[in-house]
Design a protein around this motif. Structure first.
Motif, short mmCIF file in Angstrom:
data_model
loop_
_atom_site.label_atom_id
_atom_site.label_comp_id
_atom_site.label_asym_id
_atom_site.label_seq_id
_atom_site.Cartn_x
_atom_site.Cartn_y
_atom_site.Cartn_z
N VAL A 210 0.84 -1.20 0.00
CA VAL A 210 0.00 0.00 0.00
C VAL A 210 0.87 1.25 0.00
CG1 VAL A 210 -1.60 1.37 1.39
CG2 VAL A 210 -2.03 -1.06 1.04
N THR A 211 1.89 1.27 0.85
CA THR A 211 2.77 2.45 0.91
C THR A 211 3.65 2.55 -0.33
OG1 THR A 211 4.37 1.17 2.24
CG2 THR A 211 2.80 2.57 3.43
N TRP A 212 4.03 1.41 -0.90
CA TRP A 212 4.83 1.45 -2.13
C TRP A 212 4.04 2.15 -3.24
CZ3 TRP A 212 9.71 -0.89 -3.45
CH2 TRP A 212 10.02 -0.80 -4.81
N ILE A 213 2.80 1.72 -3.43
CA ILE A 213 1.98 2.28 -4.51
C ILE A 213 1.61 3.73 -4.23
CG2 ILE A 213 -0.24 2.09 -5.70
CD1 ILE A 213 -0.05 -0.96 -5.23
N SER A 214 1.15 4.00 -3.01
CA SER A 214 0.66 5.35 -2.70
C SER A 214 1.78 6.39 -2.65
CB SER A 214 -0.09 5.33 -1.36
OG SER A 214 0.77 4.91 -0.31
N ILE A 215 2.96 6.00 -2.19
CA ILE A 215 4.05 6.97 -2.04
C ILE A 215 4.97 6.97 -3.26
CG2 ILE A 215 6.04 7.66 -0.66
CD1 ILE A 215 4.62 6.48 1.78
N ARG A 216 5.50 5.82 -3.60
CA ARG A 216 6.49 5.76 -4.69
C ARG A 216 5.85 5.92 -6.06
NH1 ARG A 216 11.49 3.93 -2.79
NH2 ARG A 216 11.44 2.93 -0.74
N CYS A 217 4.65 5.37 -6.23
CA CYS A 217 4.03 5.37 -7.57
C CYS A 217 3.05 6.53 -7.78
CB CYS A 217 3.30 4.05 -7.81
SG CYS A 217 4.36 2.60 -7.71
N ILE A 218 2.55 7.12 -6.71
CA ILE A 218 1.56 8.20 -6.86
C ILE A 218 2.09 9.53 -6.34
CG2 ILE A 218 -0.74 8.99 -6.19
CD1 ILE A 218 -1.62 6.08 -6.06
N LEU A 219 2.52 9.55 -5.07
CA LEU A 219 2.95 10.81 -4.47
C LEU A 219 4.17 11.40 -5.16
CD1 LEU A 219 2.76 12.97 -2.27
CD2 LEU A 219 4.12 11.48 -0.79
#
Length: 292
Positions: A210-219
């Protein structure tokens, strides 16, 4: 008629030196970063495939000590980051507000110096004990770029919220390390088992992805857009594209490219693995448990 020997190109000589150094490095130091956290095998075509489940890690004093150091030190860094935000505003932004409006910066000095000391300490650690990580060169370069990057908000208070946003990636880093530390046996996280160990592994894996996608891929890509716009406006103001705002554009772009590369490598490797599994009817992959 005498012939003169043409000296070798200095670029060619440098390339040969780098090749020799690469070959002379211990095998553990030449492993790609993705192999540090995921099970990887080579298929018959020579391509790398990331396998489901976590790596089975044996005891390694240097690596384990470094992992526990990070698990402990990253907690106050994340906590200080959280303390610099007004969460009531952040969770209820209206149309006239931006993320920057939720940044208070009350603890910025403490946050900045703690973060800087962490990267310096970790850099010294890896330089002293390079076998504490499997990709020391990558980590060293990452830390140097990061320390340079956080100097921008230190000298520009108006963008200090950007440091808070970008440093949220350390949440994902914590789960990345915890995924290895608390699952040394390499248990697949999605096997149906309601034991405490299984629940803990599942929770860590969920938080990691969840944090990989939300931070690295989106934020991070969203931050790239904001940083690029700042550079473009500054370029129009001063009449040249070469200005101080170009520095964060370059540095943030490096992190975005790295995040993209790691995400693509992981995703495509898993896709190829499951494609091969379907072609072989699952027989060739039975030794690996299902999961991500």
């Amino acid at each position: 008629m005498s012939t003169r020997r043409i000296p070798a190109s200095p670029f060619k000589a440098l390339q040969n030196i780098r090749k020799r150094r690469s070959r002379s490095a211990p095998p553990t130091l030449r492993k790609p970063l993705i192999e540090q956290h995921f099970r990887v095998e080579h298929n018959p075509q020579g391509r790398k495939e990331v396998l489901p489940g976590a790596i089975n890690h044996g005891d390694d004093w240097a690596r384990d000590t470094h992992d526990f150091f990070n698990l402990i030190v990253l907690i106050p860094i994340v906590a200080l980051n959280v303390m610099n935000w007004n969460w009531e505003i952040l969770m209820n932004l209206n149309k006239k507000q931006t993320v920057a409006d939720a940044w208070t910066g009350d603890w910025f000095d403490f946050f900045f110096w703690t973060t800087l000391m962490y990267f310096v300490a970790d850099l010294v650690w890896i330089l002293t004990i390079p076998n504490s990580v499997k990709s020391p060169n990558v980590i060293i370069q990452h830390h140097l770029v990061t320390m340079l990057y956080i100097l921008v908000p230190f000298y520009k208070p108006s963008v200090r919220w950007c440091m808070g946003a970008c440093m949220s990636v350390e949440i994902n880093t914590w789960f990345l390390i915890a995924r290895r530390v608390f699952n040394k046996q390499g248990f697949p996280p999605w096997i149906i088992d309601l034991s405490f160990v299984s629940i803990r592994i599942k929770l860590i894996s969920i938080c990691f992805y969840v944090t990989w996608i939300s931070i690295r891929c989106i934020l991070y890509p969203l931050m790239m857009s904001y940083i690029f716009n700042r550079w473009f406006k500054e370029s129009e103001r001063v009449g040249t594209y070469v200005n101080l705002e170009l520095v964060p554009v370059i540095l943030h772009a490096i992190f975005c490219v790295l995040n993209l590369k790691w995400t693509v490598d992981l995703t495509m490797s898993k896709v190829r693995y499951f494609q091969r599994r379907r072609r072989n009817g699952g027989a060739a992959a039975e030794k690996y448990s299902t999961g991500l």
